[in-house]
Design an enzyme around this catalytic site. Structure first.
Site, PDB file in Angstrom:
ATOM      1  N   SER A 217       0.847  -1.199   0.000  1.00 28.46           N
ATOM      2  CA  SER A 217       0.000   0.000   0.000  1.00 28.46           C
ATOM      3  C   SER A 217       0.880   1.245   0.000  1.00 28.46           C
ATOM      4  O   SER A 217       1.661   1.434  -0.938  1.00 28.46           O
ATOM      5  CB  SER A 217      -0.946  -0.022   1.202  1.00 28.46           C
ATOM      6  OG  SER A 217      -1.882   1.036   1.134  1.00 28.46           O
ATOM      7  N   THR A 218       0.831   2.078   1.044  1.00 34.26           N
ATOM      8  CA  THR A 218       1.619   3.306   1.070  1.00 34.26           C
ATOM      9  C   THR A 218       3.103   2.996   0.942  1.00 34.26           C
ATOM     10  O   THR A 218       3.647   2.193   1.690  1.00 34.26           O
ATOM     11  CB  THR A 218       1.372   4.068   2.385  1.00 34.26           C
ATOM     12  OG1 THR A 218      -0.026   4.269   2.560  1.00 34.26           O
ATOM     13  CG2 THR A 218       2.090   5.414   2.383  1.00 34.26           C
ATOM     14  N   HIS A 244      -2.683  -1.031  -3.287  1.00 37.48           N
ATOM     15  CA  HIS A 244      -3.857  -0.211  -3.001  1.00 37.48           C
ATOM     16  C   HIS A 244      -3.770   1.088  -3.797  1.00 37.48           C
ATOM     17  O   HIS A 244      -2.950   1.960  -3.499  1.00 37.48           O
ATOM     18  CB  HIS A 244      -3.940   0.113  -1.506  1.00 37.48           C
ATOM     19  CG  HIS A 244      -4.195  -1.087  -0.659  1.00 37.48           C
ATOM     20  ND1 HIS A 244      -3.906  -1.107   0.693  1.00 37.48           N
ATOM     21  CD2 HIS A 244      -4.724  -2.299  -0.945  1.00 37.48           C
ATOM     22  CE1 HIS A 244      -4.245  -2.286   1.193  1.00 37.48           C
ATOM     23  NE2 HIS A 244      -4.745  -3.026   0.221  1.00 37.48           N
ATOM     24  N   MET A 337      -0.162   1.033   5.189  1.00 39.83           N
ATOM     25  CA  MET A 337      -0.978   1.229   6.390  1.00 39.83           C
ATOM     26  C   MET A 337      -1.979   0.094   6.543  1.00 39.83           C
ATOM     27  O   MET A 337      -2.418  -0.497   5.554  1.00 39.83           O
ATOM     28  CB  MET A 337      -1.747   2.548   6.296  1.00 39.83           C
ATOM     29  CG  MET A 337      -0.896   3.783   6.464  1.00 39.83           C
ATOM     30  SD  MET A 337      -1.905   5.283   6.617  1.00 39.83           S
ATOM     31  CE  MET A 337      -2.476   5.486   4.942  1.00 39.83           C
ATOM     32  N   ASP A 340      -4.258  -5.265   5.851  1.00 37.68           N
ATOM     33  CA  ASP A 340      -4.726  -6.064   4.723  1.00 37.68           C
ATOM     34  C   ASP A 340      -3.684  -7.111   4.341  1.00 37.68           C
ATOM     35  O   ASP A 340      -2.502  -6.806   4.196  1.00 37.68           O
ATOM     36  CB  ASP A 340      -5.015  -5.155   3.525  1.00 37.68           C
ATOM     37  CG  ASP A 340      -5.765  -5.870   2.412  1.00 37.68           C
ATOM     38  OD1 ASP A 340      -6.457  -6.866   2.702  1.00 37.68           O
ATOM     39  OD2 ASP A 340      -5.665  -5.411   1.256  1.00 37.68           O
TER      40      ASP A 340
END
Length: 400
Positions: A217-218, A244, A337, A340
């Site tokens: 993600s991030t 993401h 973050m 998941d």
């Protein structure tokens, strides 16, 4: 305690007003200054020393990418890019993430409300100022060959999880006197390496015994750059990736990764056959799963409800691998973050998969997703980013 200081950079007075109003809804932040060009942003950076910056991409005199590179050189500060959804905008956003931007949000539009933008912006700014003050390893250009390091030749137990703070959605920021101002990862070199003119043929395309699934993600675009660029052209397993990202941005991500990779990188399509030599990036707005038909494997996309707040979701991809114990399944969770992917990775580990890797804290932009995998007992191996590709090369069956 004084709130965290934000520099808002946008050439539109209307957009500056919207962003400033959104930021000041949260008392933990205050707008220290605004700028309408990249050149003005650099002056404001030195004068006001903000803790976080919001940066438009398209501006006169000096655009957002040029300003970002100068910020990373002169006074590294977390930068959140504001992007449109045009093809050029998505391409430039992906480039910004690889040049060191912390994250991005889409500008308010007819399809994205100011309320949605505000929630996302405040969440990302909170993560930026909570992130530990440590640089990650810079993304490297593709190497001529990839050999597993001595450290990555065997499966190792996960390292103990440090007790440092990991940002989660809804976190409140500690008073400024109780935490140091975070820095951001070192910038990626501005010049991209030339794409190899041709990829060596793989001798068993379409037939494989191993498959790799990656979730992030991030900070993911930069991490994926290093991971995918470090995999060799003859890597004998397909790679499925969930990053993401909203719709349209994943296509630009796949195209940019493809320009650095010895493997072929594509945005996945419904019903696409899964083959060796290819990396499949889940399209924004769709879950991606592995399916089988007639002894061949295919991509299955769906618009089922988001999981863990995301679509695509890492958990959805990993869960789809549970149905195929005949495959040697290798899973990786990298920077991001939230949590998941941790739940389904644990299910796969309980089923006996050979590989479950979490990225080490020292190279994560945000340690949330890897930390969740470690704390849940899902991660069997913890490695810094620069060692993950070599480790995968060492554990994937090469049919020797």
């Amino acid at each position: 305690m004084a709130p965290y200081r934000v520099l808002v950079v946008d050439d539109s007075a209307f957009m500056r007003k919207i962003i400033c109003d959104l930021i000041e809804q949260d008392k933990q932040f205050t707008v220290a200054a605004t700028a309408k060009t990249g050149a003005e942003a650099l002056l404001a950076l030195q004068q006001h020393k903000p803790d976080v910056i919001t940066m438009d991409l398209e501006m006169p005199e000096m655009n957002g990418l040029e300003a970002l590179q100068q910020i990373m050189k002169t006074r590294p500060t977390p930068v959140i890019m504001l992007s449109g959804i045009s093809e050029d905008g998505t391409r430039e956003t992906i480039k910004a993430l690889q040049l060191g931007a912390f994250d991005f949000i889409r500008k308010p539009s007819t399809t994205v409300s100011a309320q949605e933008v505000g929630h996302s912006l405040l969440e990302k700014m909170t993560a930026a100022v909570l992130t530990a003050s440590k640089p990650s390893s810079p993304v490297r250009p593709p190497a001529k060959s990839v050999e597993p390091s001595e450290r990555a030749r065997g499966v190792k137990p996960a390292r103990p999880v440090p007790a440092s703070r990991t940002p989660k959605q809804g976190d409140k920021i500690a008073p400024r006197g109780q935490q140091s101002r975070p820095s951001v990862p070192e910038p990626v070199p501005a010049k991209a390496p030339i794409k190899p003119p041709a990829r060596p043929a793989v001798s068993f395309v379409g037939e494989f015994s191993d498959i790799v699934a990656v979730g992030t993600s991030t900070g993911g675009p930069r991490a994926l750059h290093q991971l995918i660029a470090d995999l060799p052209a003859n890597f004998p397993a397909p790679v499925l990736v969930v990053q993401h990202m909203p719709p349209k941005f994943t296509r630009s991500l796949a195209q940019r990764l493809d320009s650095f990779s010895k493997l072929h990188v594509v945005e996945a399509e419904q019903g696409q056959q899964v083959k060796v030599g290819t990396v499949y990036v889940a399209p924004g707005g769709y879950h991606m799963q592995l399916s089988e038909r007639g002894g061949q494997f295919y991509i299955q996309l769906s618009e089922d409800p988001p999981r863990n707040g995301h679509r695509p979701s890492v958990d959805v991809l990993f869960e789809s691998l549970l149905a195929y114990p005949k495959l040697r399944r290798h899973t990786v969770i990298m920077t991001g973050m939230g949590s998941d992917g941790a739940k389904a990775m644990k299910q796969l580990v309980d089923q006996g998969i050979p590989t479950a890797v979490a990225e080490a804290e020292e190279t994560c932009v945000v340690f949330g997703m890897p930390r969740s995998a470690i704390e849940s007992g899902a991660a069997r191996t913890v490695l810094p980013l620069q060692e993950i590709a070599g480790f995968l090369v060492s554990v994937v069956d090469r049919r020797a």
